[in-house]
Design a protein around this motif. Structure first.
Motif, PDB file in Angstrom:
ATOM      1  N   LEU A 132       9.082  -1.339 -59.892  1.00  0.00           N
ATOM      2  CA  LEU A 132       8.566  -0.315 -60.805  1.00  0.00           C
ATOM      3  C   LEU A 132       7.070  -0.119 -60.594  1.00  0.00           C
ATOM      4  O   LEU A 132       6.558   1.000 -60.616  1.00  0.00           O
ATOM      5  CB  LEU A 132       8.853  -0.715 -62.265  1.00  0.00           C
ATOM      6  CG  LEU A 132      10.343  -0.815 -62.629  1.00  0.00           C
ATOM      7  CD1 LEU A 132      10.518  -1.346 -64.044  1.00  0.00           C
ATOM      8  CD2 LEU A 132      11.043   0.535 -62.484  1.00  0.00           C
TER       9      LEU A 132
ATOM     10  N   PHE B  70      11.093  -7.113 -67.901  1.00  0.00           N
ATOM     11  CA  PHE B  70      10.878  -7.496 -66.498  1.00  0.00           C
ATOM     12  C   PHE B  70       9.490  -8.101 -66.331  1.00  0.00           C
ATOM     13  O   PHE B  70       9.308  -9.131 -65.686  1.00  0.00           O
ATOM     14  CB  PHE B  70      11.046  -6.285 -65.572  1.00  0.00           C
ATOM     15  CG  PHE B  70      12.329  -5.525 -65.782  1.00  0.00           C
ATOM     16  CD1 PHE B  70      13.552  -6.194 -65.698  1.00  0.00           C
ATOM     17  CD2 PHE B  70      12.335  -4.173 -66.069  1.00  0.00           C
ATOM     18  CE1 PHE B  70      14.740  -5.513 -65.901  1.00  0.00           C
ATOM     19  CE2 PHE B  70      13.518  -3.485 -66.277  1.00  0.00           C
ATOM     20  CZ  PHE B  70      14.722  -4.160 -66.196  1.00  0.00           C
TER      21      PHE B  70
ATOM     22  N   THR C 160      12.403  -6.456 -59.998  1.00  0.00           N
ATOM     23  CA  THR C 160      12.475  -5.141 -60.641  1.00  0.00           C
ATOM     24  C   THR C 160      11.093  -4.724 -61.132  1.00  0.00           C
ATOM     25  O   THR C 160      10.681  -3.570 -60.960  1.00  0.00           O
ATOM     26  CB  THR C 160      13.483  -5.151 -61.808  1.00  0.00           C
ATOM     27  OG1 THR C 160      14.759  -5.548 -61.301  1.00  0.00           O
ATOM     28  CG2 THR C 160      13.604  -3.778 -62.452  1.00  0.00           C
TER      29      THR C 160
ATOM     30  N   TYR D   8       9.377  -0.123 -73.630  1.00  0.00           N
ATOM     31  CA  TYR D   8      10.472  -0.939 -74.157  1.00  0.00           C
ATOM     32  C   TYR D   8      11.531  -1.226 -73.081  1.00  0.00           C
ATOM     33  O   TYR D   8      12.303  -2.156 -73.188  1.00  0.00           O
ATOM     34  CB  TYR D   8      11.031  -0.289 -75.424  1.00  0.00           C
ATOM     35  CG  TYR D   8      12.298   0.507 -75.272  1.00  0.00           C
ATOM     36  CD1 TYR D   8      13.534  -0.053 -75.619  1.00  0.00           C
ATOM     37  CD2 TYR D   8      12.285   1.818 -74.789  1.00  0.00           C
ATOM     38  CE1 TYR D   8      14.706   0.668 -75.495  1.00  0.00           C
ATOM     39  CE2 TYR D   8      13.450   2.541 -74.658  1.00  0.00           C
ATOM     40  CZ  TYR D   8      14.659   1.964 -75.018  1.00  0.00           C
ATOM     41  OH  TYR D   8      15.833   2.672 -74.877  1.00  0.00           O
ATOM     42  N   LEU D   9      11.536  -0.414 -72.031  1.00  0.00           N
ATOM     43  CA  LEU D   9      12.501  -0.636 -70.952  1.00  0.00           C
ATOM     44  C   LEU D   9      11.950  -1.546 -69.853  1.00  0.00           C
ATOM     45  O   LEU D   9      12.706  -2.243 -69.193  1.00  0.00           O
ATOM     46  CB  LEU D   9      12.940   0.698 -70.341  1.00  0.00           C
ATOM     47  CG  LEU D   9      13.739   1.612 -71.285  1.00  0.00           C
ATOM     48  CD1 LEU D   9      14.014   2.949 -70.621  1.00  0.00           C
ATOM     49  CD2 LEU D   9      15.045   0.940 -71.697  1.00  0.00           C
TER      50      LEU D   9
ATOM     51  N   GLU E 248      12.999   2.271 -56.270  1.00  0.00           N
ATOM     52  CA  GLU E 248      13.486   1.804 -57.570  1.00  0.00           C
ATOM     53  C   GLU E 248      14.905   1.241 -57.594  1.00  0.00           C
ATOM     54  O   GLU E 248      15.142   0.255 -58.278  1.00  0.00           O
ATOM     55  CB  GLU E 248      13.323   2.915 -58.619  1.00  0.00           C
ATOM     56  CG  GLU E 248      11.872   3.060 -59.059  1.00  0.00           C
ATOM     57  CD  GLU E 248      11.691   4.031 -60.213  1.00  0.00           C
ATOM     58  OE1 GLU E 248      12.370   3.869 -61.231  1.00  0.00           O
ATOM     59  OE2 GLU E 248      10.870   4.951 -60.072  1.00  0.00           O
ATOM     60  N   PRO E 249      15.858   1.820 -56.860  1.00  0.00           N
ATOM     61  CA  PRO E 249      17.221   1.269 -56.993  1.00  0.00           C
ATOM     62  C   PRO E 249      17.304  -0.184 -56.505  1.00  0.00           C
ATOM     63  O   PRO E 249      16.728  -0.537 -55.472  1.00  0.00           O
ATOM     64  CB  PRO E 249      18.069   2.190 -56.114  1.00  0.00           C
ATOM     65  CG  PRO E 249      17.286   3.445 -56.000  1.00  0.00           C
ATOM     66  CD  PRO E 249      15.848   3.007 -55.998  1.00  0.00           C
TER      67      PRO E 249
ATOM     68  N   SER F  95      17.669   3.825 -61.706  1.00  0.00           N
ATOM     69  CA  SER F  95      16.510   2.958 -61.884  1.00  0.00           C
ATOM     70  C   SER F  95      16.654   2.180 -63.183  1.00  0.00           C
ATOM     71  O   SER F  95      17.213   2.689 -64.167  1.00  0.00           O
ATOM     72  CB  SER F  95      15.235   3.798 -61.944  1.00  0.00           C
ATOM     73  OG  SER F  95      14.170   3.023 -62.438  1.00  0.00           O
ATOM     74  N   ALA F  96      16.136   0.943 -63.167  1.00  0.00           N
ATOM     75  CA  ALA F  96      16.242   0.078 -64.338  1.00  0.00           C
ATOM     76  C   ALA F  96      15.473   0.609 -65.547  1.00  0.00           C
ATOM     77  O   ALA F  96      15.625   0.100 -66.650  1.00  0.00           O
ATOM     78  CB  ALA F  96      15.769  -1.331 -63.997  1.00  0.00           C
ATOM     79  N   VAL F  97      14.622   1.628 -65.329  1.00  0.00           N
ATOM     80  CA  VAL F  97      13.934   2.201 -66.491  1.00  0.00           C
ATOM     81  C   VAL F  97      14.610   3.472 -67.027  1.00  0.00           C
ATOM     82  O   VAL F  97      14.037   4.189 -67.828  1.00  0.00           O
ATOM     83  CB  VAL F  97      12.429   2.483 -66.241  1.00  0.00           C
ATOM     84  CG1 VAL F  97      11.645   1.191 -66.268  1.00  0.00           C
ATOM     85  CG2 VAL F  97      12.202   3.219 -64.931  1.00  0.00           C
ATOM     86  N   TYR F  98      15.840   3.731 -66.566  1.00  0.00           N
ATOM     87  CA  TYR F  98      16.628   4.757 -67.233  1.00  0.00           C
ATOM     88  C   TYR F  98      17.448   4.075 -68.312  1.00  0.00           C
ATOM     89  O   TYR F  98      17.819   2.907 -68.180  1.00  0.00           O
ATOM     90  CB  TYR F  98      17.566   5.477 -66.247  1.00  0.00           C
ATOM     91  CG  TYR F  98      16.842   6.240 -65.157  1.00  0.00           C
ATOM     92  CD1 TYR F  98      15.612   6.834 -65.396  1.00  0.00           C
ATOM     93  CD2 TYR F  98      17.411   6.375 -63.886  1.00  0.00           C
ATOM     94  CE1 TYR F  98      14.953   7.544 -64.402  1.00  0.00           C
ATOM     95  CE2 TYR F  98      16.754   7.083 -62.882  1.00  0.00           C
ATOM     96  CZ  TYR F  98      15.521   7.656 -63.150  1.00  0.00           C
ATOM     97  OH  TYR F  98      14.879   8.349 -62.156  1.00  0.00           O
ATOM     98  N   ASP F  99      17.766   4.828 -69.349  1.00  0.00           N
ATOM     99  CA  ASP F  99      18.602   4.263 -70.405  1.00  0.00           C
ATOM    100  C   ASP F  99      19.665   5.267 -70.823  1.00  0.00           C
ATOM    101  O   ASP F  99      19.752   6.370 -70.266  1.00  0.00           O
ATOM    102  CB  ASP F  99      17.750   3.787 -71.586  1.00  0.00           C
ATOM    103  CG  ASP F  99      16.947   4.939 -72.220  1.00  0.00           C
ATOM    104  OD1 ASP F  99      17.072   6.089 -71.746  1.00  0.00           O
ATOM    105  OD2 ASP F  99      16.203   4.682 -73.171  1.00  0.00           O
TER     106      ASP F  99
END
Lengths: 402, 165
Positions: free
Chosen positions: A176, A131, A172, A126-127, A206-207, B113-117
């Protein structure tokens, strides 16, 4: 760059805490060319030469040697993501240029299936799904009309990459994917990392906004380009002692020696220009204008199914690979008349009309795909004086009636 | 999408991009549909999804057991490319939290990271409570007392915690 930061450090030794803080703030907020577009339009590479006209002789020499070989240049915004963005953009641009709907769809399927890697390392669907969606959307766009009908018109890709949301979502997604790849295949990369894969992927890959390093480029090439039969090369424009830029090519080390004709490979090569700390894109003349009918890249694994290209009917020789690479081909068609069999889905809608005589029985004829190949071939042939040796000629923009 | 109720309200936060809103709505749904014991988070104001308040329960077996800590979340317009700013609102006495509630945690800075929430941040903070990084403390006194003088640590934590009331 390295010299500069070293000398800054040296001087910093004598500075007060306040001055140090100011200096740190300056360097932390410094971003080159932040006002440019995320991905620029094609420009002449002469601009690079002009840019360095008053510079160091090494640069003058190298940029002067660059422009005859690499006709065009495209800027990427210097926001810390330029390497990722250049590679991502270049991937889509190369795919579009194949003009091969099926090939692009295969890539779409492949990237969808690679989501399993992200699941495997514990990323929540879901995250990441938003992307991935942007990547798939753009692949859809370029695999369909009208984009696919003009594979040398980069507008759809340039537009998408200049929309912040789409552009950043795509890079992004790739970050990933590379992170998951590194974690699932540590053996191939571990030896090049001083810390650990875990630390490397979480601090370097990742950042957002962290510049891609050489290993990151390699990992992305391994995931995205090599399986698609695409090549990436980097030309280094730096102070090193040589007369030309040094070129490093990322290739599939496990692959057998190349059998692809050089011309064909040129069409599948992404070229990055690296200046210390920044990536842009450069192009050879042949990358941008079709010197021949661009047909399906049937040489790649993705497109070897039905519809292999055959010109046996006409030339008496069976080419299992891309027949249009052959320079013999255009002249033979031209002088001898004749027909040919286009790769399935290879170039839909291109051909209309008149050359079919005597060849009505070929598969392609039956599928109604031979149309104005005659005109097209004429356009691209050296019999056409409008573009013969004219580097700026764009066949797609020209019609014989003009 | 089942978030239509939220979508029908006026566009939250004038400057926030659609993707930020979409993402935060998803996170909110996730937290509401499958809540995790010991943590919670919710937007302060339904018309602005960029500001949230979260809570974590102090983990059992730590100095913080039995206490609940409030945090503020402020999401940037380019979230999730960039991390939110997270602060302890409940006065805290911890090696990696300063007196203003600022937190030193790598995933909120250079390892974002963009997959952390929101949920993963709260869980990381909860484990930070029990396992501080004493090598780079924001609160030197807390770092020193953590191992050397549990009794004094406990006293100072209680003192700080009472400031909340």
């Amino acid at each position: 760059m390295a010299e500069t930061s070293a000398s800054v450090e040296e001087r910093a030794g004598m500075k007060t805490a306040q001055e140090l803080a100011d200096l740190e703030k300056l360097s932390a907020t410094y971003e080159p060319d932040v006002n440019g577009p995320l991905v620029g339009q094609l420009q002449s590479s002469k601009i690079l030469e002009a840019e360095y006209a008053g510079a160091d002789p090494v640069y003058v020499r190298k940029t002067a040697a660059l422009s005859p070989k690499y006709s065009n240049y495209r800027t990427i915004r210097g926001d810390g993501n330029c390497g990722w963005r250049a590679l991502a953009f270049g991937y889509f641009e190369l795919l579009l240029r194949t003009g091969d709907e099926k090939f692009i769809q295969n890539e779409m399927d492949r990237l969808k299936s690679l989501c399993s890697w992200m699941n495997e390392v514990g990323m929540s669907e879901y995250l990441y799904e938003d992307f991935v969606e942007e990547t798939i959307e753009l692949l859809k766009t370029i695999s369909q009309s009208p984009a696919i009908d003009n594979p040398y018109d980069d507008t759809p890709v340039v537009e998408a990459f200049n929309r912040d949301d789409a552009s950043n979502a795509i890079i992004t997604h790739l970050k990933l994917l590379v992170s998951a790849h590194l974690r699932l295949h540590p053996d191939a990369y571990e030896a090049f990392i001083e810390t650990s894969i875990e630390d490397y992927r979480s601090s370097q890959i990742e950042p957002y906004g962290v510049q891609i390093d050489h290993l990151g480029v390699k990992a992305l090439v391994d995931v995205l380009f090599i399986p698609a039969g695409l090549v990436v090369e980097i030309s280094y424009l730096d102070r090193s002692e040589s007369d030309e830029v040094n070129v490093h090519k990322f290739e599939d080390e496990s692959a057998p020696p190349k059998v692809t004709p050089a011309e064909d490979e040129a069409q599948k090569t992404l070229r990055m220009l690296y200046r210390p700390g920044h990536y842009d894109l450069i192009y050879k003349n042949g990358d941008l204008a079709p010197a021949r009918i661009p047909v399906s890249y049937s040489a790649t694994a993705a497109a070897t199914t039905e519809g292999g290209v055959r010109v046996s009917m006409m030339l008496g020789t069976e080419y299992t690979r891309n027949p249009f690479c052959s320079s013999v081909f255009s002249s033979q068609v031209f002088t001898g008349g004749g027909g040919f069999d286009l790769c399935e889905e290879g170039y839909p809608g291109l051909l209309r009309g008149s050359t079919g005589s005597g060849l009505g029985s070929t598969d392609a004829m039956n599928k109604g795909k031979i149309d104005d190949a005659y005109t097209k071939l004429f356009k691209h042939s050296h019999y056409n004086t409008s573009h013969y040796q004219n580097v700026n000629f764009q066949p797609e923009m020209w019609s014989p009636q003009d | 999408m089942s978030v239509s109720t939220a979508a029908s309200t006026p566009t939250p936060g004038a400057s926030s991009a659609p993707s930020v809103t979409k993402r935060l709505q998803k996170e909110l749904m996730k937290l509401m549909m499958s809540p995790t014991p010991g943590i919670s988070a919710f937007p302060d104001d339904p018309s602005n999804l960029l500001k949230w308040t979260g809570t974590i329960d102090g983990p059992d077996g730590t100095y913080f057991a039995g206490k609940t800590f409030k945090l503020s979340f402020s999401f940037p317009a380019d979230y999730p490319l960039q991390p939110p700013t997270v602060l302890f609102k409940t006065p805290m006495f911890h090696p990696n939290v300063d007196m203003s509630g600022r937190i030193c945690l790598d995933i909120l800075k250079d390892k974002w990271s963009a997959v952390y929430d929101t949920q993963s941040i709260l869980l990381s903070l909860q484990s930070l409570l029990g396992e501080p990084n004493n090598k780079s403390p924001l609160n030197g006194q807390a770092a020193q007392l953590w191992d050397e003088d549990p009794k004094e640590y406990k006293r100072l934590l209680e003192k700080r915690h009472q400031e909340a009331e």
